[in-house]
Write a protein that holds these residues in place. Structure first.
Motif, PDB file in Angstrom:
ATOM      1  N   THR A  37      56.137  58.339  36.352  1.00 18.60           N
ATOM      2  CA  THR A  37      55.930  56.929  36.041  1.00 18.60           C
ATOM      3  C   THR A  37      55.997  56.106  37.319  1.00 18.60           C
ATOM      4  OG1 THR A  37      56.907  57.210  33.855  1.00 18.60           O
ATOM      5  CG2 THR A  37      56.808  54.973  34.721  1.00 18.60           C
ATOM      6  N   PHE A 384      54.652  56.758  30.328  1.00 17.64           N
ATOM      7  CA  PHE A 384      53.247  56.368  30.423  1.00 17.64           C
ATOM      8  C   PHE A 384      52.326  57.593  30.484  1.00 17.64           C
ATOM      9  CE2 PHE A 384      55.300  52.538  32.359  1.00 17.64           C
ATOM     10  CZ  PHE A 384      54.863  51.613  31.428  1.00 17.64           C
ATOM     11  N   ALA A 402      44.643  46.792  29.722  1.00 19.65           N
ATOM     12  CA  ALA A 402      46.100  46.913  29.585  1.00 19.65           C
ATOM     13  C   ALA A 402      46.721  45.528  29.550  1.00 19.65           C
ATOM     14  CB  ALA A 402      46.677  47.716  30.740  1.00 19.65           C
ATOM     15  N   LEU A 407      51.598  48.630  33.175  1.00 23.43           N
ATOM     16  CA  LEU A 407      50.874  49.558  32.310  1.00 23.43           C
ATOM     17  C   LEU A 407      49.517  49.904  32.910  1.00 23.43           C
ATOM     18  CD1 LEU A 407      50.533  51.079  29.623  1.00 23.43           C
ATOM     19  CD2 LEU A 407      49.826  48.912  28.583  1.00 23.43           C
ATOM     20  N   TRP A 444      48.839  48.516  24.788  1.00 22.01           N
ATOM     21  CA  TRP A 444      49.979  47.650  25.068  1.00 22.01           C
ATOM     22  C   TRP A 444      51.284  48.397  24.779  1.00 22.01           C
ATOM     23  CZ3 TRP A 444      46.471  47.135  21.194  1.00 22.01           C
ATOM     24  CH2 TRP A 444      46.935  47.174  19.860  1.00 22.01           C
ATOM     25  N   SER A 445      52.335  48.014  25.502  1.00 21.50           N
ATOM     26  CA  SER A 445      53.657  48.616  25.323  1.00 21.50           C
ATOM     27  C   SER A 445      54.395  47.887  24.219  1.00 21.50           C
ATOM     28  CB  SER A 445      54.464  48.542  26.622  1.00 21.50           C
ATOM     29  OG  SER A 445      53.824  49.248  27.660  1.00 21.50           O
ATOM     30  N   PHE A 493      53.681  52.871  21.851  1.00 21.53           N
ATOM     31  CA  PHE A 493      52.542  52.160  22.434  1.00 21.53           C
ATOM     32  C   PHE A 493      51.584  51.793  21.313  1.00 21.53           C
ATOM     33  CE2 PHE A 493      54.175  54.735  25.879  1.00 21.53           C
ATOM     34  CZ  PHE A 493      54.049  53.926  26.991  1.00 21.53           C
TER      35      PHE A 493
END
Length: 503
Positions: A37, A384, A402, A407, A444-445, A493
């Motif tokens: 990450t 991710f 994103a 992200l 999107w997170s 996510f």
């Protein structure tokens, strides 16, 4: 000025640079061993490596340009990011050591000045944790310092050219770097012998090189000054509309705390290894201690001007990197001027350096790995890569949108070479050909909770695409385990696939 060209025995410090080379290779290995990450600054480099520009935003572009060039050959990877940063840091330490070697007669003090950089938390720890532009300004500062001292000491043409390169790259690294050459120039003007170097015709070469390097960004800055400085000014003046007196007092207090935070560990370490004799060192004086003392004083005055006349109330210690990184060398020069024996101190100094060199990578790795025991996740624990692997199975997207740069940068690395757009950076508007075979992917997170639908920003972005008018997003979520997950905990996510509607 006192000559130090004929100092003997200086070949005996080569082991220091060998130790530093090993240390920075170790840092690369540790970073690769950590989850893949990207941190905030790493993700920024990954995302913005998709295009080359004279400017990108609040930070000048030198590190972006450098990373863009590296990625062009190696592709986007954690290895490329870690290798770039640690190579730049090694060269910085090397330049700093060469500067110390030029100014100090005592080999032990040269070693302590050079390795003293690891006692600066903002240099030793923060730059490894997740900084890029600060690494660039540190490198530029070390390059400038080497050229500047060489110009004062030797006065050769190459020294003036190196100084110009250092100033130019420094301006392209962080805007606050400007205080360093300005402070250095003012400090030199107070010394009759050194002042002659300023009025040498070759100072024109320094100016020409500086202008040549900085010109592309200067033209961009002329048209984007508000965009480039708004974020920094917001951080500096975050005082909740306080009165002028309160703002000034807050700014002064913030500056003092920043200086203490930056220098305290180094001073304490030198106090431990030199013990009581260090007190007498503060009265030691030479042309070089006076020069560095004036440089730091003028830097402080420059920041105080921002406090009194610019509304600055928040000064971060990492902003002092290009201004106070000379502290270990300054202390070493004070000690030598006081004729204090450094042999015993060096023997006490090296175990402390060894502890720091072991502790920094251990802490960096341990903070991430400990999440499996306590569930306290760092940014690098966010999965991710696992999300990207799952998304790759869902579609072959034409492009990815994103929700943010963190992200976006991670998806850029993990789904390379797919184009990635970030909703928090509207300046990147690539041409995207969307089809049913290659739909648009919006990601999107959500973490452990959050709205599963498209955000307002994503909806607005879609409205600007006439080819997607009437398209209905297919919204889904995926849950993937954290890196070093505690009891199998997962991160969620949201994603949507969008293709042009049938005619």
């Amino acid at each position: 000025m006192e000559s130090t060209d004929n100092k003997a025995g200086k070949s005996g410090i080569g082991w220091v640079f060998g130790l530093l080379a090993f240390y920075f290779v170790l840092q690369v290995i540790v970073r690769i061993a950590m989850p893949p990450t990207l941190g905030l600054d790493e993700a920024e480099q990954s995302f913005r490596s998709q295009w080359l520009a004279a400017g990108y935003g609040p930070q000048p572009p030198f590190y972006n340009w450098l990373q863009y060039a590296i990625f062009s050959f190696s592709g986007v990877s954690v290895l490329a990011l870690a290798a770039t940063k640690n190579t730049l840091l090694f060269i910085s330490y090397l330049l700093y050591g060469l500067t110390a070697r030029r100014l100090l007669r005592n080999d032990a003090l040269v070693v302590m000045a050079t390795l003293g950089l690891v006692t600066l938390p903002q240099v030793a720890f923060e730059m490894q944790r997740d900084l890029t532009h600060t690494v660039a300004v540190f490198f530029s500062g070390c390059l400038f310092l080497y050229g500047f001292i060489r110009a004062l000491h030797k006065g050769d043409t190459l020294a003036y050219l190196i100084t110009g390169v250092g100033i130019g790259l420094g301006f392209l690294s962080k805007y606050n770097f400007a205080l360093l050459p300005i402070s250095a120039l003012l400090a030199v003007l107070f010394d009759q012998q050194m002042r002659k170097r300023v009025f040498d015709w070759r100072i024109g070469l320094t100016a020409l090189v500086t202008i040549a390097i900085a010109t592309p960004h200067l033209f961009w800055l002329k048209d984007n000054l508000g965009f480039a400085t708004a974020r920094t000014l917001e951080k500096l003046t975050d005082n909740d509309h306080a009165s002028y007196i309160l703002q000034v007092l807050t700014g002064i207090g913030s500056l003092l705390l920043a200086v203490i935070g930056f220098c305290a560990v180094t001073v304490v370490v030198f106090a431990i290894v030199f013990r009581k004799p260090l007190l007498s060192a503060f009265s030691g004086s030479s042309e070089w201690t006076r020069l560095f003392g004036r440089m730091m004083l003028f830097s402080m005055l420059g920041i105080l001007m921002l406090v009194f006349f610019g509304g600055a109330s928040q000064v971060k210690d990492r902003w002092l990197v290009p201004l106070f990184f000379v502290m270990p060398l300054y202390l070493a020069l004070k000690i030598e001027a006081s004729k204090i024996d450094a042999g015993q101190a060096l023997r006490r100094f090296m175990p402390i350096v060894a502890i720091i060199m072991i502790a920094v990578p251990s802490i960096l790795f341990g903070r991430v790995a400990m999440a499996s025991l306590n569930g306290d996740y760092e940014r690098l624990n966010t999965p991710f890569l696992r999300a990207a692997e799952a998304l790759r199975q869902k579609a072959d997207p034409s492009a990815i949108v994103a929700e943010g740069s963190l992200l976006a940068g991670n998806l850029r690395k993990d789904l390379y070479p797919v184009t990635v757009v970030s909703l928090d950076y509207p300046g990147f508007k690539p041409d995207i050909a969307i089809s049913k075979e290659h739909p648009l992917l919006i990601v999107w997170s959500m973490g452990t909770a959050g709205e599963s639908g498209l955000s307002a920003k994503a909806t607005e972005w879609l409205k600007q695409r006439p080819d997607l008018a009437g398209a209905i997003p297919e919204i889904s979520t995926i849950d993937v385990p954290y890196f070093y997950a505690h009891k199998g905990e997962t991160y969620r996510f949201g994603y949507a696939l969008i293709a042009p509607p049938a005619p």
